[in-house]
Design a protein around this motif. Structure first.
Motif, short mmCIF file in Angstrom:
data_model
loop_
_atom_site.label_atom_id
_atom_site.label_comp_id
_atom_site.label_asym_id
_atom_site.label_seq_id
_atom_site.Cartn_x
_atom_site.Cartn_y
_atom_site.Cartn_z
N LEU A 167 43.96 -50.25 18.46
CA LEU A 167 45.17 -50.58 17.65
C LEU A 167 46.26 -50.69 18.34
N GLU A 168 46.49 -49.99 19.54
CA GLU A 168 47.75 -50.20 20.43
C GLU A 168 47.81 -51.41 21.01
N GLU A 169 46.78 -52.31 21.00
CA GLU A 169 46.90 -53.59 21.34
C GLU A 169 47.94 -54.55 20.53
N ARG A 170 48.08 -54.19 19.55
CA ARG A 170 48.85 -54.88 18.72
C ARG A 170 50.25 -55.16 19.00
N THR A 171 50.53 -54.44 20.18
CA THR A 171 52.05 -54.35 20.46
C THR A 171 52.04 -55.84 21.39
N ILE A 172 50.90 -56.52 21.91
CA ILE A 172 50.93 -57.43 23.01
C ILE A 172 50.96 -58.78 21.97
N PHE A 173 50.52 -58.55 20.56
CA PHE A 173 50.75 -59.95 19.92
C PHE A 173 51.95 -60.70 19.92
N ALA A 174 51.63 -62.03 20.11
CA ALA A 174 53.16 -63.03 20.07
C ALA A 174 53.60 -62.76 18.81
N PRO A 175 55.21 -62.92 18.65
CA PRO A 175 55.86 -62.88 17.45
C PRO A 175 55.35 -64.03 16.47
N GLY A 176 55.39 -63.78 15.23
CA GLY A 176 55.37 -64.91 14.17
C GLY A 176 54.17 -64.96 13.36
N LEU A 177 53.60 -63.54 13.46
CA LEU A 177 52.36 -63.68 12.66
C LEU A 177 52.88 -63.39 11.00
N ASP A 178 52.07 -63.48 10.19
CA ASP A 178 51.98 -63.39 8.76
C ASP A 178 52.77 -61.92 8.41
N VAL A 179 53.49 -61.96 7.81
CA VAL A 179 54.20 -60.52 7.22
C VAL A 179 52.79 -59.53 6.77
N ARG A 180 52.07 -60.00 5.90
CA ARG A 180 50.85 -59.28 5.36
C ARG A 180 49.97 -58.74 6.49
N LEU A 181 49.67 -59.75 7.35
CA LEU A 181 48.80 -59.34 8.55
C LEU A 181 49.43 -58.11 9.32
N GLU A 182 50.72 -58.39 9.78
CA GLU A 182 51.38 -57.21 10.38
C GLU A 182 51.49 -55.84 9.79
N GLU A 183 51.65 -56.03 8.33
CA GLU A 183 51.86 -54.81 7.56
C GLU A 183 50.47 -53.96 7.53
N SER A 184 49.32 -54.92 7.62
CA SER A 184 47.86 -54.26 7.70
C SER A 184 47.59 -53.64 8.71
N PHE A 185 48.18 -54.17 9.82
CA PHE A 185 47.80 -53.48 11.23
C PHE A 185 48.73 -51.91 11.26
N GLU A 186 50.03 -52.10 10.65
CA GLU A 186 50.69 -51.03 10.83
C GLU A 186 50.16 -50.00 9.70
N ARG A 187 49.70 -50.31 8.54
CA ARG A 187 49.22 -49.33 7.61
C ARG A 187 48.05 -48.70 8.36
N LEU A 188 47.18 -49.43 8.98
CA LEU A 188 45.84 -48.64 9.49
C LEU A 188 46.22 -47.78 10.50
N GLN A 189 47.13 -48.18 11.40
CA GLN A 189 47.77 -47.29 12.47
C GLN A 189 48.25 -46.05 11.95
N LEU A 190 49.26 -46.21 10.94
CA LEU A 190 49.91 -45.18 10.30
C LEU A 190 48.81 -44.24 9.80
N GLN A 191 47.85 -44.75 9.27
CA GLN A 191 46.66 -43.82 8.53
C GLN A 191 45.97 -43.03 9.65
N LEU A 192 45.52 -43.65 10.85
CA LEU A 192 45.05 -42.91 11.70
C LEU A 192 46.07 -41.99 12.30
N ILE A 193 47.46 -42.13 12.55
CA ILE A 193 48.24 -41.26 13.03
C ILE A 193 48.36 -39.86 12.16
N ARG A 194 48.68 -40.40 10.78
CA ARG A 194 48.96 -39.35 9.77
C ARG A 194 47.72 -38.35 9.52
N ASN A 195 46.42 -38.84 9.58
CA ASN A 195 45.48 -38.12 9.18
C ASN A 195 44.54 -38.11 10.64
#
Length: 392
Positions: free
Chosen positions: A325-353
């Motif tokens: 999931l750390e590889e999401r930082t190298i994505f080029a800008p301009g992705l759909d907001v929902r896709l960005e949020e899905s990556f962020e939610r999964l990453q936060l889920q692993l960090i918080r739990n």
């Protein structure tokens, strides 16, 4: 083609009922977990026989040292008595905890089967590891039977009950750690599939961010990838819930089983030293007895190491998911907001739990703690040998 992996799992299932560990039933095909009169009454009867036999045996106050060693000093006696008592106590704790945690165990089984049915390829991917566990467990029990039969030729009938109880308790512990291993094995295989899915989503997202297609196709692909990420997050949460519930149910058993492995390792090193110093003939052991005990020790400790390594591998696979999931930082800008949020939610889920595996919060299973455990084992073995050299 013979589905031998299912056959082996069926053997584990039937053996658990036979020796009195399992007290409910389930169906792999439908996922139904239920209480049945026959399994409940049989488990109650077998557990009652075990408890009565243990009570009778310990009130007899017989000396079990001559079962293995004919000439033993007091330190040998203390070591064997402690190990025997710990194994019987661990077996009884396992039986009692299966009734105490019966509803939770049924719920855990239901979760495992539900995840298993969703991805049946898990069984195919795990079949060789299932076979390895089956063979190590079966050979451990078989060698214990042979050791018991060999000892019966050298002791009176009053010792038969004690030897039978030791075998029974070891069989119960062996099956208990095998059940723990199988659940962790399925969790690990699911993590491998999740990481493969996540790796594929990340690669598709990289390609999508660098070479965006037309507007309509771009949105559709982003939504599809976001749905896949949400499915991954949902399944990962279910797997972590299984691991946490498994730790709660097997917590006390884990402390006693692995505490038993630790003390057994120390005592095995000490007994090996005693045999080397005094000779197996002076200890009234035969070459056949030596060979049986040597092979039993190998498979007994291999059985425990398999459980230890599968827990470490689950932690590794969980860590690999975090790194992916750390590889999401190298994505080029301009992705759909929902896709960005899905990556962020999964990453936060692993960090918080964060995933942690241990036993009743007394110690955590990690590579560093495992190395420290082996270091302490060597230290305590040396201390015991030094005590023997100074006093006997």
């Amino acid at each position: 083609m013979l589905d031998w992996a299912s056959w082996i799992l069926g053997m584990f299932y039937l053996y658990g009922h036979l020796i009195g560990v399992s007290n409910f039933e389930f169906d792999w095909r439908t996922g139904r977990v239920f209480k049945a009169k026959r399994s409940t009454l049989y488990a109650i009867a077998i557990n009652f026989v075990i408890i009565i036999s243990c009570t009778y045996h310990w009130t007899r106050r017989t000396n079990m040292m001559v079962v293995i060693f004919g000439k033993a000093n007091k330190l040998h006696e203390y070591v064997i008595v402690i190990m025997t008592g710990l194994r019987i106590a661990a077996g009884l704790v396992t039986l009692v905890s299966r009734w105490q945690w019966r509803c939770e165990m049924m719920d855990l089984t239901r979760k495992v089967i539900r995840v298993f049915i969703a991805r049946p390829q898990v069984k195919r991917m795990s079949r060789w590891k299932i076979l390895t566990k089956f063979l190590t467990g079966a050979l451990t029990d078989l060698l214990q039977v042979l050791i018991t039969l060999d000892a019966m030729g050298r002791v009176d009938s009053e010792f038969y009950l004690g030897m039978g109880l030791q075998y029974w308790m070891l069989a119960i512990l062996n099956l208990s750690i095998s059940q723990h291993y199988l659940i962790m094995l399925f969790v690990r295989t699911q993590y491998q599939l999740l990481n493969a899915d996540l790796r594929r989503v990340i690669e598709e997202t990289k390609e999508l961010s660098r070479n965006p297609p037309g507007q309509g196709t771009f949105i559709t692909r982003c939504c599809s990838l976001a749905d896949q990420l949400e499915d991954i997050a949902k399944l990962q949460n279910q797997l972590q819930s299984i691991v946490n519930q498994l730790e709660d149910i097997f917590g006390l058993q884990g402390v006693m089983v692995y505490g038993g492995y630790y003390l057994s390792s120390v005592s095995t090193v000490y007994m090996a030293y005693s045999i080397l110093i005094h000779g197996y003939e002076d200890m009234q052991m035969t070459v056949f007895t030596m060979i049986l005990n040597l092979f039993w020790c190998f498979f007994y400790y291999l059985n425990g190491m398999l459980n230890l390594f599968i827990m470490l591998y689950v932690l590794d696979d969980h860590g690999e998911m975090i790194k992916l999931l750390e590889e999401r930082t190298i994505f080029a800008p301009g992705l759909d907001v929902r896709l960005e949020e899905s990556f962020e939610r999964l990453q936060l889920q692993l960090i918080r739990n964060p995933l942690k595996i241990g036993a009743m919060q007394l110690y955590g299973v990690t590579r560093s703690s495992t190395m420290a455990l082996f270091g302490n084992l060597i230290t305590h073995s040396v201390v015991l040998i030094q005590y023997d050299m100074e006093n006997y």
